[in-house]
Design a protein around this motif. Structure first.
Motif, PDB file in Angstrom:
ATOM      1  N   HIS A   1       0.699   4.322  -2.725  1.00 14.83           N
ATOM      2  CA  HIS A   1       0.595   5.735  -2.370  1.00 14.83           C
ATOM      3  C   HIS A   1       1.739   6.533  -2.980  1.00 14.83           C
TER       4      HIS A   1
ATOM      5  N   TRP B   1      -5.315  -6.224   2.244  1.00 12.82           N
ATOM      6  CA  TRP B   1      -5.075  -7.374   1.375  1.00 12.82           C
ATOM      7  C   TRP B   1      -5.503  -8.684   2.014  1.00 12.82           C
TER       8      TRP B   1
ATOM      9  N   ALA C   1      -5.147   1.030  -2.818  1.00 10.94           N
ATOM     10  CA  ALA C   1      -4.721   0.417  -1.561  1.00 10.94           C
ATOM     11  C   ALA C   1      -5.913  -0.254  -0.883  1.00 10.94           C
ATOM     12  N   THR C   2      -5.661  -1.389  -0.283  1.00  8.67           N
ATOM     13  CA  THR C   2      -6.743  -2.142   0.345  1.00  8.67           C
ATOM     14  C   THR C   2      -6.189  -3.007   1.478  1.00  8.67           C
TER      15      THR C   2
ATOM     16  N   GLY D   1      -3.038   5.590  -4.553  1.00 12.25           N
ATOM     17  CA  GLY D   1      -3.543   5.269  -3.230  1.00 12.25           C
ATOM     18  C   GLY D   1      -4.960   4.736  -3.231  1.00 12.25           C
TER      19      GLY D   1
ATOM     20  N   ASN E   1       0.827  -1.206   0.000  1.00 15.07           N
ATOM     21  CA  ASN E   1       0.000   0.000   0.000  1.00 15.07           C
ATOM     22  C   ASN E   1       0.860   1.254   0.000  1.00 15.07           C
TER      23      ASN E   1
END
Length: 631
Positions: free
Chosen positions: A156, A167, A164-165, A161, A152
Motif C-alpha cells: 500500500h 497470504w 495485497a492479498t 495495494g 500488505n
C-alpha cells in the motif's frame, strides 16, 4: 650417558601404573559414565516407553491401557491423512534443505572475504539463527497477515495495494511461506559451518590455482567445493533433521492450516497425542518420524566415515595439480589468444566488485529488515497495528508496550503480566541446565577425544549423537506421562531434565572437538611431573580448553533460552513458564490490544540471543563452530 640418565629420571618420576581395563585407564570410563548413564535414563527409557505406548490403546478417561500390537501403526498407515502429511513433510524438507544450503554457501563465500564491516555483517547474519523460533513465528505471521500485515502495508505504501492479498489464504502458498521462514531461520547455521570450513582451508591452494590461470568458477568446483564436501554433507543432514522436526514455527504461524495444508508429520503427531488424546496413534506417528530422522543420521555416519574424511593439504594440492594439468596440459597447447578474457581486466574487476557489494547489501537486508520491522511494530501504538489500509510506518512511536510488559501497569492482559517472571525463569533454567550439561560434557568430551579409536568409546559417541536426531515430540509424550506420575510437571527439575536431552549430546560433542586440539604431550608432561590423572585433568587440561567451555556454555544457554516444545508441555503456571511459552500464550487471546505487548515481549525475548550474536560472533565462528562441526 645423558640420554640414559634422562630416561632413568623419567622412569623414576613417572606416576604409578593405575588399573586399566583393556589398555584404557579406568579414569577414561569414569569421565563418560555420568553422561552415558543419564542419557540412558532421560532418553533411552522414555524412548522405550514411547515405543511401548505405540503398541497400546489408551483411554484418557478410564486410564485403561489395552495392548493392541501393531494395530496403531496399521491404522496410521491406512489413514490418508498420514500420507498427505508425509508428502508435505517431504516437500517442505526438500525446499528448506535446498534453500538453506544454497544461501548458506553463498553467504559464507561472501563473508570469507576481507572487507570493511565484515565483523558487523557476520553479527547481523547470526541474528535470525539466534532468535527463538516462537519469536520468528510471531514476526513472520504479522508480516504475512492478510488485513493489516506488514507485507500488505508495504504494498500500500508503494502504491501497489491491488497486489495485497491474504497470504495464508491459499494452502500451498502457506506451506511455501512457512518453508521460507524456516530457511530464514536456519540458513545462518549453514553459513557458520561453511565459514568455519573455509577459514580452515589452506590459502596456498587458491593461490596456486590463481597463478595457474584458473578462474573463480573453476577454483570453486575444483578446490573450494571438494574441501567443503564433508562440512556440506553434515550441514545438509542437520538441515534435514531440523526440517523434519519443525514444530515451533508451524505451531505459531499456521497451526497446521489452512485446513491441513501445513500439517506435517510432527504436527500430525502432536495433534493426535495432545488434542485428540490418542496417545497410541500419536506415538506411532512420532516413531515413524523418528525412524526417518535416524535414517538420515545413519546416512550421515555412512557418508562421513573416516574414509570420507576431509582431504589434507597435500592430497588437495595433488588433486589440484591433476585437475589443472587436465585442463591445460602444457603451455604450448593453448595459444595465448584462447586465453584472452571476454572482458577487459579492469571491467571484469569492476563488475566483480560491484556484484560482491550487491551481495553484501542483499545479505544485510535479508538478515536485518525483518528484525528491524519487529522492533518498529513493538514501538507502534496498538491502533496502528490494526488499521486498514495497513502501512509500514507508524503514526507515532511509543514505549507504552514495553511499560505494559515490564511494569504490568495499566493493562488487563494476563500474559503481559507474566513476561517479567518468564524472562527470569528462562534465565535461571538456562543458566542451571547449561552449567550442568557443560560440566558433564567436559568430562565426557575428554574421554571421547582421547579414546575415540576404541570400540566402546566410538560406539558410545555415535549412540549419544543419535539421540540428537530423535524428534523432541517423540520424547515429550512419555515425559508428560512419566512426569505427571512423578509430580515433575510444572517444576524447574522437570524442565531441566527435558532440556538435557538436547544439550547433553551438544555439550559432549563440542568439548570433544576442543580436547582434540590439545596435544597429548601436554598430559604426558604433567604425569611426568607427578600429577595424577585427576589433577592433570583439572589443573592442566581444563584451563587449556577454557575457550571451548565458554563457547559450549553460550550455545547451551541459547538453545535453552529458545526451547519451546518441552516448556509448553511440561509447564502450566507462571511459576515455571519460560518466555517462549508466554509469547505463544498471547496468540490464544487474540485481542487487538494484546498485539503491542506481544511484539514488545518478542523483542525482549530476542535481546539475549542478539547480544550473543553481536559480541561473540568472531569467537563462535573461529572457535566453537569450527570444532562443533568437525567430522
Amino acid at each position: 650417558m645423558t640420554l640414559t640418565a634422562d630416561a632413568a629420571k623419567i622412569q623414576t618420576a613417572a606416576p604409578p601404573r593405575r588399573r586399566r581395563i583393556g589398555q584404557v585407564p579406568a579414569f577414561a570410563f569414569l569421565t563418560v559414565a555420568p553422561t552415558l548413564v543419564l542419557m540412558v535414563l532421560i532418553v533411552g527409557m522414555p524412548l522405550l516407553y514411547s515405543l511401548y505406548l505405540s503398541f497400546n490403546s489408551t483411554n484418557p478417561i478410564t486410564k485403561r491401557w489395552v495392548f493392541v500390537g501393531l494395530s496403531n501403526y496399521e491404522r496410521v498407515l491406512q489413514n490418508m491423512d498420514f500420507w498427505y502429511a508425509l508428502a508435505r513433510t517431504a516437500y517442505f524438507s526438500v525446499l528448506a534443505i535446498v534453500g538453506t544450503t544454497v544461501l548458506g554457501v553463498l553467504f559464507a563465500l561472501v563473508l570469507n572475504k576481507s572487507f570493511a564491516g565484515r565483523g558487523l555483517l557476520r553479527s547481523v547474519v547470526l541474528v535470525p539463527w539466534a532468535m527463538a523460533p516462537v519469536s520468528i513465528g510471531v514476526l513472520w505471521s504479522f508480516i504475512y497477515a492478510g488485513n493489516f500485515g506488514l507485507l500488505n502495508g508495504l504494498l500500500h505504501d508503494l502504491g501497489l495495494g491491488a497486489l495485497a492479498t491474504a497470504w495464508f489464504g491459499d494452502g500451498f502458498r502457506s506451506l511455501n511461506l512457512v518453508a521460507i521462514t524456516q530457511i530464514w531461520n536456519q540458513a545462518p547455521l549453514t553459513t557458520l559451518m561453511m565459514l568455519s570450513a573455509l577459514q580452515s582451508m589452506p590459502g596456498n591452494l587458491q593461490r596456486a590455482a590463481l597463478l595457474d590461470g584458473a578462474g573463480p568458477v573453476k577454483r570453486f568446483f575444483s578446490i573450494t567445493l571438494p574441501w567443503l564436501k564433508p562440512t556440506l554433507l553434515f550441514s545438509t543432514i542437520v538441515a534435514t533433521i531440523n526440517a523434519l522436526m519443525t514444530f515451533d514455527i508451524i505451531w505459531i504461524m499456521t497451526r497446521g492450516g489452512p485446513g491441513a495444508a501445513t500439517t506435517t508429520l510432527s504436527w500430525l503427531g502432536y495433534v493426535q497425542s495432545f488434542q485428540f488424546l490418542k496417545f497410541g496413534e500419536g506415538a506411532a506417528i512420532l516413531y515413524i518420524l523418528t525412524i526417518l530422522s535416524l535414517a538420515c543420521a545413519i546416512l550421515y555416519f555412512f557418508v562421513l566415515s573416516p574414509k570420507k574424511a576431509k582431504k589434507d593439504e597435500a592430497s588437495m594440492a595433488e588433486e589440484l595439480k591433476t585437475v589443472l594439468t587436465r585442463v591445460r596440459p602444457t603451455m604450448v597447447v593453448i595459444p595465448p589468444m584462447d586465453r584472452r578474457p571476454w572482458l577487459h581486466p579492469k571491467t571484469q574487476k569492476t563488475l566483480s566488485l560491484l556484484l560482491f557489494w550487491l551481495g553484501v547489501v542483499a545479505i544485510f537486508l535479508w538478515s536485518i529488515l525483518p528484525v528491524a520491522a519487529l522492533l518498529l511494530i513493538s514501538l507502534s501504538p496498538a491502533t496502528d497495528l490494526i488499521r486498514t489500509p495497513p502501512s509500514m510506518f507508524p503514526s507515532s512511536l511509543t514505549l507504552e508496550n514495553y511499560r505494559m510488559v515490564l511494569m504490568a501497569e495499566g493493562t488487563t492482559s494476563v500474559q503481559a503480566q507474566r513476561v517479567p517472571i518468564s524472562l527470569w525463569n528462562s534465565f535461571v533454567i538456562g543458566a542451571i541446565v547449561s552449567v550442568v550439561n557443560v560440566a558433564l560434557g567436559t568430562f565426557a568430551g575428554y574421554g571421547f577425544a582421547r579414546y575415540a579409536d576404541r570400540r566402546f568409546f566410538a560406539a558410545s559417541l555415535w549412540a549419544l549423537l543419535l539421540t540428537r536426531m530423535i524428534p523432541g515430540l517423540t520424547l515429550v509424550l512419555p515425559f508428560f506421562i512419566i512426569f505427571r506420575s512423578l509430580g515433575l510437571i510444572d517444576t524447574y527439575l522437570g524442565v531441566i531434565i527435558a532440556y538435557s536431552t538436547i544439550l547433553m549430546p551438544l555439550a559432549a560433542w563440542m568439548m570433544k572437538a576442543s580436547f582434540e586440539n590439545v596435544p597429548v604431550s601436554l598430559e604426558r608432561a604433567a604425569q611426568i611431573d607427578g600429577c595424577s590423572r585427576w589433577s592433570m585433568f583439572v589443573k592442566v587440561i581444563v584451563p587449556v580448553v577454557r575457550p571451548g567451555i565458554i563457547a559450549a556454555l553460550i550455545f547451551c544457554f541459547l538453545v535453552s533460552w529458545n526451547e519451546f516444545l518441552f516448556a509448553m508441555i511440561i509447564t502450566s503456571t507462571p511459576r515455571t513458564q519460560t518466555i517462549p511459552v508466554v509469547i505463544a500464550g498471547f496468540l490464544n487471546q487474540a485481542r487487538f490490544y494484546e498485539y503491542g505487548p506481544l511484539f514488545a515481549a518478542s523483542v525482549l525475548a530476542i535481546l539475549p540471543p542478539v547480544a550473543v550474536a553481536f559480541f561473540f560472533q568472531r569467537y563462535l565462528v573461529q572457535g566453537a563452530l569450527s570444532g562443533a562441526v568437525k567430522g
